[in-house]
Design a protein around this motif. Structure first.
Motif, PDB file in Angstrom:
ATOM      1  N   VAL A  24     -24.384  39.989 -13.022  1.00 12.10           N
ATOM      2  CA  VAL A  24     -24.740  38.596 -12.696  1.00 12.10           C
ATOM      3  C   VAL A  24     -25.813  38.453 -11.712  1.00 12.10           C
ATOM      4  O   VAL A  24     -26.353  37.254 -11.482  1.00 12.10           O
ATOM      5  N   SER A  26     -29.056  38.659 -11.570  1.00  8.35           N
ATOM      6  CA  SER A  26     -30.286  37.760 -11.845  1.00  8.35           C
ATOM      7  C   SER A  26     -29.992  36.446 -11.894  1.00  8.35           C
ATOM      8  O   SER A  26     -30.840  35.844 -12.218  1.00  8.35           O
ATOM      9  N   LEU A  27     -28.563  36.194 -11.976  1.00  7.93           N
ATOM     10  CA  LEU A  27     -28.409  34.729 -12.151  1.00  7.93           C
ATOM     11  C   LEU A  27     -28.574  33.895 -10.914  1.00  7.93           C
ATOM     12  O   LEU A  27     -28.466  32.575 -10.709  1.00  7.93           O
ATOM     13  N   ASN A  42     -26.998  30.505  -4.996  1.00  8.49           N
ATOM     14  CA  ASN A  42     -28.035  29.769  -5.305  1.00  8.49           C
ATOM     15  C   ASN A  42     -28.820  28.839  -4.280  1.00  8.49           C
ATOM     16  O   ASN A  42     -29.972  28.346  -4.307  1.00  8.49           O
TER      17      ASN A  42
END
Length: 99
Positions: A24, A26-27, A42
């Motif tokens: 995960v 890379s998200l 994020n």
């Protein structure tokens, strides 16, 4: 359950958590480390605060993943954190192209 069984169980949980992290990471855009937890997020908002001569930090993470082997739901929409120790926030670099 023997001590070896318990150790093997905990080792397997940690390995599963690492595999999930690898899948995960890379998200997300940021890595956030506090004295108690490790997060992927994020959006990160950091507000230094002071009260009674003490300095602390308020963090708000949006669209986050929590590194916690005993947590059943590691994906959370919003996390509010208050910490009195250093906070490390690192922006992750995204590869230009994936194959």
């Amino acid at each position: 359950m023997s001590a070896d069984d318990l150790e093997n169980y905990e080792t397997e949980l940690e390995l599963d958590l690492y595999r999930e992290y690898r899948d995960v990471v890379s998200l997300f855009s940021y890595v956030v480390e506090t004295e108690r937890r490790f997060y992927l997020a994020n959006e990160v908002e950091l507000k230094p605060r002071s009260a009674g001569g003490e300095v602390f930090f308020e963090l708000t993470l949006t669209d986050a993943w929590v590194w916690d082997v005993y947590r059943s739901a590691r994906f959370v929409a919003k996390v509010n954190i208050v910490t009195f120790k250093d906070v490390n926030i690192e922006e992750l670099t995204k590869p230009d192209m994936t194959i």
